[in-house]
Design an enzyme around this catalytic site. Sequence first.
Site, short mmCIF file in Angstrom:
data_model
loop_
_atom_site.label_atom_id
_atom_site.label_comp_id
_atom_site.label_asym_id
_atom_site.label_seq_id
_atom_site.Cartn_x
_atom_site.Cartn_y
_atom_site.Cartn_z
N GLU A 155 14.76 -1.56 1.30
CA GLU A 155 15.23 -2.95 1.43
C GLU A 155 14.24 -3.98 0.88
N TYR B 79 11.01 -4.18 1.54
CA TYR B 79 9.88 -4.50 2.42
C TYR B 79 8.59 -3.86 1.89
N ARG C 81 12.98 5.84 5.74
CA ARG C 81 14.09 5.09 5.11
C ARG C 81 13.71 4.85 3.66
N HIS D 276 16.54 -6.98 -0.19
CA HIS D 276 17.14 -8.22 0.35
C HIS D 276 17.29 -9.28 -0.74
N GLN E 155 28.82 -13.06 10.59
CA GLN E 155 28.76 -14.42 11.13
C GLN E 155 27.94 -14.55 12.42
P1 FAD Z 1 44.97 -20.20 15.65
O1 FAD Z 1 44.48 -18.99 14.99
O2 FAD Z 1 45.40 -21.32 14.79
O3 FAD Z 1 46.17 -19.79 16.62
C1 FAD Z 1 47.00 -20.73 17.26
C2 FAD Z 1 48.32 -20.06 17.62
O4 FAD Z 1 49.07 -20.92 18.48
C3 FAD Z 1 49.19 -19.79 16.42
O5 FAD Z 1 49.54 -18.42 16.36
C4 FAD Z 1 50.43 -20.66 16.65
O6 FAD Z 1 51.62 -20.05 16.18
C5 FAD Z 1 50.43 -20.78 18.16
N1 FAD Z 1 51.11 -21.97 18.67
C6 FAD Z 1 50.83 -23.27 18.42
N2 FAD Z 1 51.66 -24.08 19.09
C7 FAD Z 1 52.50 -23.29 19.77
C8 FAD Z 1 53.59 -23.54 20.65
N3 FAD Z 1 53.97 -24.77 20.97
N4 FAD Z 1 54.26 -22.50 21.17
C9 FAD Z 1 53.90 -21.23 20.86
N5 FAD Z 1 52.87 -20.94 20.06
C10 FAD Z 1 52.18 -21.95 19.52
N6 FAD Z 1 37.20 -17.74 10.71
C11 FAD Z 1 36.10 -17.02 10.71
O7 FAD Z 1 35.37 -17.05 11.69
N7 FAD Z 1 35.77 -16.22 9.66
C12 FAD Z 1 36.54 -16.15 8.57
O8 FAD Z 1 36.20 -15.42 7.64
C13 FAD Z 1 37.72 -16.89 8.53
N8 FAD Z 1 38.51 -16.85 7.47
C14 FAD Z 1 39.65 -17.59 7.46
C15 FAD Z 1 40.46 -17.54 6.34
C16 FAD Z 1 41.64 -18.27 6.31
C17 FAD Z 1 42.47 -18.20 5.09
C18 FAD Z 1 42.01 -19.06 7.43
C19 FAD Z 1 43.29 -19.84 7.40
C20 FAD Z 1 41.21 -19.12 8.53
C21 FAD Z 1 40.00 -18.40 8.55
N9 FAD Z 1 39.15 -18.45 9.63
C22 FAD Z 1 38.02 -17.70 9.64
C23 FAD Z 1 39.38 -19.36 10.74
C24 FAD Z 1 39.93 -18.65 11.99
O9 FAD Z 1 41.06 -17.91 11.63
C25 FAD Z 1 40.24 -19.69 13.03
O10 FAD Z 1 39.04 -20.33 13.41
C26 FAD Z 1 40.88 -19.08 14.26
O11 FAD Z 1 42.07 -18.44 13.94
C27 FAD Z 1 41.17 -20.15 15.30
O12 FAD Z 1 41.72 -19.54 16.41
P2 FAD Z 1 42.66 -20.29 17.45
O13 FAD Z 1 43.09 -19.25 18.39
O14 FAD Z 1 41.98 -21.48 17.97
O15 FAD Z 1 43.90 -20.84 16.62
P1 NAP Z 2 35.89 -26.94 6.41
O1 NAP Z 2 35.01 -25.79 6.15
O2 NAP Z 2 35.49 -27.96 7.38
O3 NAP Z 2 36.16 -27.61 4.99
C1 NAP Z 2 36.98 -28.72 4.84
C2 NAP Z 2 36.87 -29.23 3.41
O4 NAP Z 2 37.71 -30.33 3.27
C3 NAP Z 2 35.47 -29.67 3.03
O5 NAP Z 2 35.21 -29.19 1.75
C4 NAP Z 2 35.56 -31.18 3.05
O6 NAP Z 2 34.66 -31.58 2.03
C5 NAP Z 2 37.01 -31.45 2.74
N1 NAP Z 2 37.54 -32.64 3.43
C6 NAP Z 2 37.40 -32.99 4.73
N2 NAP Z 2 38.08 -34.13 4.98
C7 NAP Z 2 38.67 -34.49 3.83
C8 NAP Z 2 39.48 -35.61 3.46
N3 NAP Z 2 39.86 -36.55 4.33
N4 NAP Z 2 39.89 -35.67 2.18
C9 NAP Z 2 39.53 -34.74 1.28
N5 NAP Z 2 38.75 -33.69 1.57
C10 NAP Z 2 38.33 -33.57 2.84
O7 NAP Z 2 37.30 -26.45 6.87
P2 NAP Z 2 38.23 -25.32 6.27
O8 NAP Z 2 37.86 -24.94 4.90
O9 NAP Z 2 39.61 -25.84 6.50
O10 NAP Z 2 37.96 -24.12 7.22
C11 NAP Z 2 38.32 -24.20 8.60
C12 NAP Z 2 37.40 -23.38 9.41
O11 NAP Z 2 37.64 -21.99 9.18
C13 NAP Z 2 35.98 -23.68 9.04
O12 NAP Z 2 35.30 -24.27 10.12
C14 NAP Z 2 35.39 -22.38 8.66
O13 NAP Z 2 34.20 -22.11 9.38
C15 NAP Z 2 36.43 -21.34 9.03
N6 NAP Z 2 36.45 -20.39 7.92
C16 NAP Z 2 35.39 -19.61 7.75
C17 NAP Z 2 35.35 -18.76 6.71
C18 NAP Z 2 34.16 -17.87 6.51
O14 NAP Z 2 34.09 -17.16 5.54
N7 NAP Z 2 33.22 -17.85 7.39
C19 NAP Z 2 36.39 -18.69 5.82
C20 NAP Z 2 37.47 -19.52 6.01
C21 NAP Z 2 37.48 -20.39 7.06
P3 NAP Z 2 34.32 -33.10 1.67
O15 NAP Z 2 34.37 -33.84 2.97
O16 NAP Z 2 32.99 -33.05 1.00
O17 NAP Z 2 35.40 -33.51 0.71
FE1 SF4 Z 3 28.42 -8.74 12.75
FE2 SF4 Z 3 30.34 -8.53 14.58
FE3 SF4 Z 3 30.90 -9.58 12.20
FE4 SF4 Z 3 30.40 -6.96 12.49
S1 SF4 Z 3 32.12 -8.12 13.33
S2 SF4 Z 3 29.57 -8.27 10.93
S3 SF4 Z 3 28.83 -6.99 14.03
S4 SF4 Z 3 29.51 -10.41 13.73
#
Ligand code: FAD
Ligand code: NAP
Ligand code: SF4
Length: 679
Positions: free
Chosen positions: A168, A170, A218, A256, A343
Site C-alpha cells: 500500500e 507504506y 502483506r 494509497h 462513506q
Molecule cells: P427517501 O429515500 O426519499 O424515502 C422516502 C420514502 O417515503 C419514499 O419511498 C416515498 O415513496 C415515501 N413517501 C413519501 N411520502 C409518502 C406518503 N405520503 N405516503 C407513503 N409513502 C410516502 N446516499 C448515500 O449516502 N450514498 C450514495 O451513494 C447515494 N447515492 C444516491 C444516488 C442517487 C441517484 C440518489 C437519488 C440518491 C443517492 N443517495 C445516496 C441519497 C440517499 O438515497 C438518500 O439520502 C436516502 O434515500 C434518504 O432516505 P430517506 O429515508 O430519508 O428518504
Molecule cells: P447536493 O450534493 O447538496 O448538491 C446540490 C447541487 O445543487 C449543488 O451542486 C449546488 O451547487 C446546486 N444548487 C443548490 N441550490 C441551487 C439552486 N437554487 N439553483 C441551482 N443550483 C443549486 O445535493 P444532491 O446532489 O441533490 O444530493 C443529495 C444528497 O444525496 C447529498 O447530500 C449527497 O450527500 C447524497 N448523495 C451522495 C452520493 C455519494 O456518492 N456519496 C451520491 C449521490 C447523492 P451550487 O449551489 O454551487 O450551484
Molecule cells: Fe464502509 Fe459500511 Fe460503506 Fe462498507 S458499507 S464501505 S463498511 S461504510
Amino acid sequence: MTEQTYPKLLAPLKLPHTEIANRVLMGSMHTGLEDRASNYPKLAAFLGARARGGVGLIVTGGIAPTLRGELAPFASNLVGRWQVKRHRLVTDAVHDEGGKICMQILHAGRYAYHPFAVAPSKLKSPISPFTPSELSSGGVERQIKGFVRCARLAQDAGYDGVEIMGSEGYFINQFIAARTNKRTDEWGGDYANRCRLARQIVQRTRAAVGDDFIIIFRLSMLDLVEGGSSWDEVVKLAKWVEADGASIINTGIGWHEARIPTIATMVPRAGFTWVTARMKKEVSIPLVTTNRINTPEVAEKVLADGHADMVSMARPFLADADFVAKAKAGRSQDINTCIACNQACLDHTFKAKRATCLVNPFACHETELVQQPTKTPRNIAVVGAGPAGLACAVTAAERGHQVTLFDRANEIGGQFNMAKQIPGKEEFYETLRYYRSRLQQTGVNLELSTEVDAGSLVAGGFDGVVFATGVNPRQLTLPGIEHAKVLSYIDVLRGKAKVGERVAIIGAGGIGFDVAEFLLHERNDVQPPTIEQFAKQWGIDLDGDDRGGLTEAAPAKPARRLTLLQRKKSKPGGGLGKTTGWIHRLALRQGQVDMVSGAQYTKIDDAGLHIEVDGEPQLIEADHVIVCAGQLPARQLADDFAAIEGSDVETHLIGGVDVAAELDAKRAIRQGTLLALQL
Ligand code: FAD
Ligand code: NAP
Ligand code: SF4
C-alpha cells in the site's frame, strides 16, 4: 442448507503449529479506536463480536512500531511494555470467543501525517503535506529493531501473530520501490538491496518470536504507480519472505497514492484476485487474496477457482459482524452487505473520526448502541420505506413494537431505487435485499402502494407515528424552466424521459455526478464492468508485463456530450467523499464531461442553457437540461397531521423529511436506528 454450502470458505486452514477455523481473514482496518488506551474496551467489544460471528483470523488496524512510524501525531503505537495490558483486553476478547488475532505492524514512512516522518529518501508523497527525513543507516537499524520489539510485545500481549505491512505504499514498500528509494548504501540501489529492509524485518522477527507464532507478510503484488515493482521482482520478494520465515503472504493492491480505484464500489467484485492467483504457483505457504470480496458466494468462488488459500474481507465485517455465522447457517440472504461506499469507514478515518458503517451504525459503537427489547410494546406507524424508515421499522419491530411501514411506491427503498441504477452502484441492490429479508423476519406489517394522508393515520389509531417521507427535488425559478427540454433527475433515473445527445446538468453535487455517470453509458441497464473492461478503463496491465501493473488507459467512448455546472467557484464534486470523490471526478474527465464552476444561470430556450461566468454570457447548447439542484424536506404529511387538533400521538421526523441539506443514507439509516432504540 448445511455447512457444505461454502465448503472451501468454511474449511479449516492448517499451519505448521496451529489451525485456523476457516478461510476467512478479517483484513486490517484502522477504526480510530486503536489510538487511545481509553478506547481499548470498545475495540475489544468490536473485535470480540467479529470473533463471536465466526471470523477465522482477525488482523487489527495498523499499530506503529516506532514513534516516527506513526500515521499521525499520537496515533497508535506499540513501543513499550506499559502498553501491553490494553492489548490484552483485545486478545482476551477474541480468544474468549474462540477466535484468533494478529496485530498489524504498520510503519507509515512518508505517508505519515506529522513532521517527524522518516523514509528511505527525502521525497514528499502526494498524500501528505510533510516531507520525510531520509534515514541514516543507524536510523534504518532503529526502525528494524522497532518492528522486532513490536512483534515481541504483541506476542506478550497474547496475539497469535503479527502482520507486517509491506504494501500500500507504506514504509517497507517505499524501500522496495525504486520510485521512492534513491539510496546508494546497502538499503538502496539494486532490487536485492531495496528488499533488504523487508527481509531483515521478517528474518529478525521470526528469530525473536520463535516458530509458534504467525507472521503474515502483506506483499504489494500490484503497486499501480509508476516506478513500482515488476511482476518478476514481486515473485522474487515473495520467495524471499517465504524463506525468511513468513507463515502466510497477504495480497496488497495499489499504493494509497495510486490513481486507480482498488476498493471503491465501481471496482468489480473480486476484481483483483487474479493477481494472487498468478502468485499461487510461485510459493508454497498459504496466500490470502483481497479487495472487493463482499459475499460468501464470491469468496467461495475465488477459493474454488484456486485463486488463493484464504480470503481477506475487511469492510464486510463492519457491515455485519455475523457474516461467517450466517454463511455457515445457510442464511447468506440475511447478511448486511458492504456496499463499498467508504462513506462511514475510510472517509471517517481520513477525517480522524471513528470508523463505523453506513449500513450498520452499530459498528465500532458496540458498547454504546445497545439494542434491548422494549418494556412497553406499542403500535407504531412508519411512513416512508426509504433507508431511514426501513432502519427504524426493522429495529423497532425487533425490539418488540408492532410496526406498520407504509410507502406509496410498490417497492421498498425510496431513493435507493434510483441510486442502484447508477453504473458502479449496483451494490445498493444488496441493501434492499437485506431489508426485505429483515422485514419478513421481524414481522413488520408492510403496506406498499399506499399513499398515506393525515386522516388515515388518525384512523389507524397508532400510539406513535414516524415520518420518513424523504425529500422533494428543489424547483428552480429560472426563465424557461417550463421548457420541454428541462427534466428533473427523477424523470431521467426513473426512465420516464428519453435523453438527447447534448446535455447540461444543473448542480454538481452527488446526484449531478451520478446522473452524469448514468448518461455516459449507452444503455440504462448496464451490468457491472468485467475485470477486462475495468482494467482497460483504468489502465491496469493484466499480463504482468508492465512495471507497477500499469498500462495505457483506454476508457470507453462516452454516449453523450455532457456539461456539469455549479454556481460555486470551487472544484465541482468538492463535497463528494474524501476517498471516492477523486474517482468520480476522474471518471467524468475520462468521459470528457465539461465541468463549469461559477455559473450564473440566466435562461433556458430552444438553443440550450444560457449562463454567465465572470460576467461573460455563454450558451451551453443542449437537447436537454437536467436539474439536480438539491432537495427540500417532504413535510406536507407531517404538517397536515400536526394541524389536526387534539391528536396526542407521539411523532418523529427522520431522514430527509427532518433535514434535507447534506442528507445521505448514512445519516438516514443512523437516525432511523437511533430513534428505534429509544422508542
Ligand atoms: P427517501 O429515500 O426519499 O424515502 C422516502 C420514502 O417515503 C419514499 O419511498 C416515498 O415513496 C415515501 N413517501 C413519501 N411520502 C409518502 C406518503 N405520503 N405516503 C407513503 N409513502 C410516502 N446516499 C448515500 O449516502 N450514498 C450514495 O451513494 C447515494 N447515492 C444516491 C444516488 C442517487 C441517484 C440518489 C437519488 C440518491 C443517492 N443517495 C445516496 C441519497 C440517499 O438515497 C438518500 O439520502 C436516502 O434515500 C434518504 O432516505 P430517506 O429515508 O430519508 O428518504
Ligand atoms: P447536493 O450534493 O447538496 O448538491 C446540490 C447541487 O445543487 C449543488 O451542486 C449546488 O451547487 C446546486 N444548487 C443548490 N441550490 C441551487 C439552486 N437554487 N439553483 C441551482 N443550483 C443549486 O445535493 P444532491 O446532489 O441533490 O444530493 C443529495 C444528497 O444525496 C447529498 O447530500 C449527497 O450527500 C447524497 N448523495 C451522495 C452520493 C455519494 O456518492 N456519496 C451520491 C449521490 C447523492 P451550487 O449551489 O454551487 O450551484
Ligand atoms: Fe464502509 Fe459500511 Fe460503506 Fe462498507 S458499507 S464501505 S463498511 S461504510
